[in-house]
Design a protein around this motif. Structure first.
Motif, PDB file in Angstrom:
ATOM      1  N   LYS A  22       0.830  -1.393  -0.117  1.00 13.88           N
ATOM      2  CA  LYS A  22       0.078  -0.020   0.075  1.00 13.88           C
ATOM      3  C   LYS A  22       1.104   1.502   0.313  1.00 13.88           C
ATOM      4  CE  LYS A  22      -3.700  -2.546   2.344  1.00 13.88           C
ATOM      5  NZ  LYS A  22      -4.736  -2.510   3.641  1.00 13.88           N
ATOM      6  N   ALA A  23       1.654   0.982   0.648  1.00 12.03           N
ATOM      7  CA  ALA A  23       2.543   1.934   0.541  1.00 12.03           C
ATOM      8  C   ALA A  23       3.489   2.340  -0.113  1.00 12.03           C
ATOM      9  CB  ALA A  23       3.873   3.012   2.005  1.00 12.03           C
ATOM     10  N   GLY A  24       3.536   1.783  -1.310  1.00  9.55           N
ATOM     11  CA  GLY A  24       4.675   2.029  -3.145  1.00  9.55           C
ATOM     12  C   GLY A  24       3.513   1.922  -3.109  1.00  9.55           C
ATOM     13  N   PHE A  25       2.789   2.180  -2.975  1.00  7.44           N
ATOM     14  CA  PHE A  25       2.059   1.727  -4.694  1.00  7.44           C
ATOM     15  C   PHE A  25       1.464   2.800  -5.909  1.00  7.44           C
ATOM     16  CE2 PHE A  25      -2.954   1.217  -6.656  1.00  7.44           C
ATOM     17  CZ  PHE A  25      -2.878  -0.487  -7.448  1.00  7.44           C
ATOM     18  N   THR A  26       1.991   2.589  -6.947  1.00  7.24           N
ATOM     19  CA  THR A  26       1.816   3.042  -8.087  1.00  7.24           C
ATOM     20  C   THR A  26       1.021   2.587  -9.250  1.00  7.24           C
ATOM     21  OG1 THR A  26       3.691   1.888  -9.175  1.00  7.24           O
ATOM     22  CG2 THR A  26       4.511   4.194  -7.343  1.00  7.24           C
ATOM     23  N   LEU A  27       0.789   4.005 -10.019  1.00 13.45           N
ATOM     24  CA  LEU A  27       0.142   3.056 -11.226  1.00 13.45           C
ATOM     25  C   LEU A  27       0.931   1.931 -12.325  1.00 13.45           C
ATOM     26  CD1 LEU A  27      -2.397   3.846 -13.487  1.00 13.45           C
ATOM     27  CD2 LEU A  27      -0.582   5.428 -14.377  1.00 13.45           C
ATOM     28  N   GLU A  28       1.835   2.633 -11.754  1.00  7.20           N
ATOM     29  CA  GLU A  28       3.231   0.863 -12.781  1.00  7.20           C
ATOM     30  C   GLU A  28       2.475  -0.400 -11.620  1.00  7.20           C
ATOM     31  OE1 GLU A  28       4.970   0.826 -15.451  1.00  7.20           O
ATOM     32  OE2 GLU A  28       3.644   2.703 -15.688  1.00  7.20           O
ATOM     33  N   ALA A  29       2.244  -0.557 -10.865  1.00 11.94           N
ATOM     34  CA  ALA A  29       2.276  -1.520  -9.644  1.00 11.94           C
ATOM     35  C   ALA A  29       0.751  -1.497 -10.548  1.00 11.94           C
ATOM     36  CB  ALA A  29       2.460  -1.002  -8.042  1.00 11.94           C
ATOM     37  N   ALA A  30      -0.434  -1.213 -10.536  1.00 10.12           N
ATOM     38  CA  ALA A  30      -1.667  -1.326 -11.316  1.00 10.12           C
ATOM     39  C   ALA A  30      -1.413  -2.258 -11.866  1.00 10.12           C
ATOM     40  CB  ALA A  30      -2.769   0.350 -11.237  1.00 10.12           C
ATOM     41  N   LYS A  31      -0.337  -1.786 -13.162  1.00  6.69           N
ATOM     42  CA  LYS A  31      -0.419  -2.091 -14.362  1.00  6.69           C
ATOM     43  C   LYS A  31       0.076  -3.347 -14.223  1.00  6.69           C
ATOM     44  CE  LYS A  31       0.915   2.695 -17.035  1.00  6.69           C
ATOM     45  NZ  LYS A  31       1.994   2.903 -17.799  1.00  6.69           N
ATOM     46  N   GLU A  32       0.734  -3.707 -13.713  1.00  4.85           N
ATOM     47  CA  GLU A  32       1.536  -4.747 -12.934  1.00  4.85           C
ATOM     48  C   GLU A  32       0.368  -6.232 -12.439  1.00  4.85           C
ATOM     49  OE1 GLU A  32       4.242  -6.779 -13.834  1.00  4.85           O
ATOM     50  OE2 GLU A  32       4.607  -4.741 -14.966  1.00  4.85           O
TER      51      GLU A  32
END
Length: 72
Positions: A22-32
């Motif tokens: 949660k702390a490091g959640f980014t759009l890139e993480a969502a894409k993954e």
């Protein structure tokens, strides 16, 4: 119907995220996440829904912010 299934999936994913995720959640993480979910769908013999990484990102960010507000 698909919108509800996608939202249920996002809620399920969020409920399984740890604090570090949660702390490091980014759009890139969502894409993954979307890429992984498509692979899961295919591996389980399902045709993937149309997953929108931007939707995953926005909804999960909202959940993170709500949890932070609730924790204050």
């Amino acid at each position: 119907m698909n919108d509800e299934r996608v939202m249920d999936l996002i809620v399920d994913i969020y409920n399984n995220m740890n604090d570090e995720d949660k702390a490091g959640f980014t759009l890139e993480a969502a894409k993954e996440m979307v890429k992984d979910q498509i692979e899961i769908d295919f591996s389980q013999g399902r045709w993937p829904l149309e997953y929108d990484p931007q939707l995953f990102y926005e909804v999960i960010r909202e959940f993170i912010e709500q949890d932070a507000e609730d924790g204050e």
